[in-house]
Scaffold this active site. Structure first.
Site, PDB file in Angstrom:
ATOM      1  N   GLY A  27       0.837  -1.193   0.000  1.00  0.00           N
ATOM      2  CA  GLY A  27       0.000   0.000   0.000  1.00  0.00           C
ATOM      3  C   GLY A  27       0.869   1.240   0.000  1.00  0.00           C
ATOM      4  O   GLY A  27       1.377   1.648   1.042  1.00  0.00           O
ATOM      5  N   THR A  28       1.080   1.857  -1.149  1.00  0.00           N
ATOM      6  CA  THR A  28       1.976   3.011  -1.256  1.00  0.00           C
ATOM      7  C   THR A  28       1.333   4.089  -2.109  1.00  0.00           C
ATOM      8  O   THR A  28       0.575   3.808  -3.031  1.00  0.00           O
ATOM      9  CB  THR A  28       3.321   2.616  -1.904  1.00  0.00           C
ATOM     10  OG1 THR A  28       3.066   1.798  -3.048  1.00  0.00           O
ATOM     11  CG2 THR A  28       4.200   1.853  -0.942  1.00  0.00           C
TER      12      THR A  28
END
Length: 484
Positions: A304-305
């Site tokens: 999750g970036t």
């Protein structure tokens, strides 16, 4: 005479970019813009950004020309608590064609660095106050905003995490099911977080107390972990690529070294050359000896970036990538944000619930990047995308440095990725280029259209004539704002 422009911001959501742009309109710097955008990302990109996570920032000081890397990524705890087994559990996320196992719970939480990172950024070129920075995020969290198609989709992918606890269900599924695109999402707890942060240090606030309370039963974090945490200032990995000067994330992050390795094995910007160079770097990741092998023993692939890029008229630039892992499911009571699950990443923790090394900054694939060119261009870029971060940034740097591509062309061109000998490539290449790739990689998959799998490169540039350009990657609903 045309009014001079003040700067540009690109990010993973239009509200994120607009929050940064508002700071430039008020006379702030690229650093001010980035801080405001990071706060807003926590509001409108909550699957990807959270005060409970961490990240990296590449900053250029327009006065001195000096570039430095701030590492505010998470840190593994100082000690392992014996009672944390009950705080570690497994869920399955649904990515459509495939499913993936994730580990969540209070025992997967590493020491967050996000909030310390905001303060460290403010000390490196901000002109405005945190009250200024956080005002747009407070307004959006309090009044609500309409969920986008992309953010709604991300919520469905990690639904088991968002629905894992009573507190997370109350936030993300207030009527019993996750909200859909077009519905209004509000987060009064997060608004309170940023109100508090506008007045006092988070370590001296009720936020820290609530975080430790959440960790008390089945987590590893203690007050000592919070007080011992430090943002690390590092010299960037600086290299000449063509006529450009490129600044990448250094050790202990894995990304910069892999990108440098690929650039050193690049002949030209033909797709097959790009793929061959990426393959060489990936083979080095797997089998090299010496320093590269030590560095890449456990590179962490943040799932999750998101990324923010900003430049201003004074030559300041800030490129920031942040991650919350996929989230632990644990909400800090009363403050509306989820803590990370970095200790649940199998790269960090391959041997079950307590297999992680203590007091360690994990190697990361995140790579905020800056480029300077002899014609006076200053470019800030970066990407989300797990292991594909390195290939997305490598291709962007190569095309900007060698390929004479414009900034929009660089971001919009069909992208490829090579890992473990397998090639993934987006459709849209010339037929001969595609045939060359297929000849070189019998193990391949052709994607019918641009896809978030290949990252999301959000990029801005200032020219030597102080004109600005920006683009947010459509693969991840990116947006850019030019400020006049």
């Amino acid at each position: 005479m045309r009014k001079p422009q003040k700067g540009a911001v690109a990010a993973g959501h239009i509200l994120t970019a607009e929050a940064g742009a508002e700071m430039l309109r008020e006379g702030g710097t690229a650093v001010d813009a980035t801080i405001a955008a990071l706060a807003m990302a926590c509001v409108c990109e909550p699957v990807l950004a959270s005060p409970g996570g961490g990240g990296f920032a590449m900053i250029r000081d327009g006065n001195t020309g000096k570039t430095q890397l701030l590492d505010f990524f998470t840190q593994t705890p100082l000690e392992k608590r014996g009672h944390a087994e009950d705080g570690f559990r497994t869920i399955e996320a649904d990515f459509g064609p495939t499913k993936q196992i994730f580990h969540i719970g209070p025992a997967t939480v590493a020491t967050p660095g996000f909030l310390d990172g905001l303060d460290a950024l403010a000390n490196r070129g901000a002109r405005l106050t945190h009250q200024d920075h956080f005002a747009p995020a407070i307004e959006a969290a309090s009044s609500g905003y309409k969920l986008s198609v992309y953010q709604s989709y991300l919520s469905t992918v990690v639904a088991p995490i968002l629905m894992a606890t009573e507190a997370s269900r109350a936030l993300f599924a207030p009527v019993g099911q996750l909200q859909s695109a077009g519905e209004t999402f509000v987060n009064p707890g997060l608004a309170e977080t940023f109100r508090v942060l506008g007045q006092t240090s988070w370590r001296d606030s009720e936020i820290a107390e609530a975080l430790l309370e959440e960790q008390a039963a089945n987590g590893h974090l203690s007050e000592t972990d919070l007080s011992a945490y430090q943002v690390e200032e590092r010299e960037p990995l600086a290299l000449n690529v063509g006529e450009a000067r490129v600044f990448l994330n250094p050790l202990p992050a894995a990304s910069g070294t892999l990108i440098q390795y690929a650039l050193q094995h690049l002949g030209d910007c033909a797709p097959v050359s790009l793929a061959t160079a990426l393959n060489a770097a990936d083979e080095a990741r797997v089998s090299a000896r010496g320093d590269l092998s030590a560095l890449l023993k456990h590179p962490l692939r943040q799932n999750g970036t998101t990324h923010i890029s900003a430049v201003d008229a004074d030559g300041n630039a800030c490129s920031v990538t942040v991650s919350n892992g996929t989230g632990s499911g644990e909400i800090v009571n009363g403050f509306g944000f989820m803590l990370n699950n970095i200790l649940g990443e199998e790269d960090v923790n391959p041997r079950g619930s307590v297999g992680w090394p203590v007091n360690t900054r994990p190697a990361s694939m995140m790579c905020p990047t800056l480029l300077e060119t002899p014609d006076g261009r200053l470019i800030a870029l970066g990407s989300g995308g797990s292991s594909r971060i390195r290939s997305a940034i490598f291709q962007a740097v190569a095309r900007l440095s060698f390929g004479d591509a414009t900034l929009p062309q660089t971001v919009q061109m069909p992208r490829l990725h090579v890992e473990n000998g397998h090639l993934d490539v987006e459709a849209g290449l010339e037929q001969r280029q595609l045939e060359d790739l297929i000849d070189a990689f019998s193990d391949h998959r052709i994607w019918a259209e641009p896809n978030m799998f290949f990252g999301g490169v959000h990029a801005v540039q200032k020219t030597g004539n102080c004109e600005f350009e920006g683009i947010g990657d459509r693969r991840r609903e990116g947006a850019a704002v030019i400020v006049n």
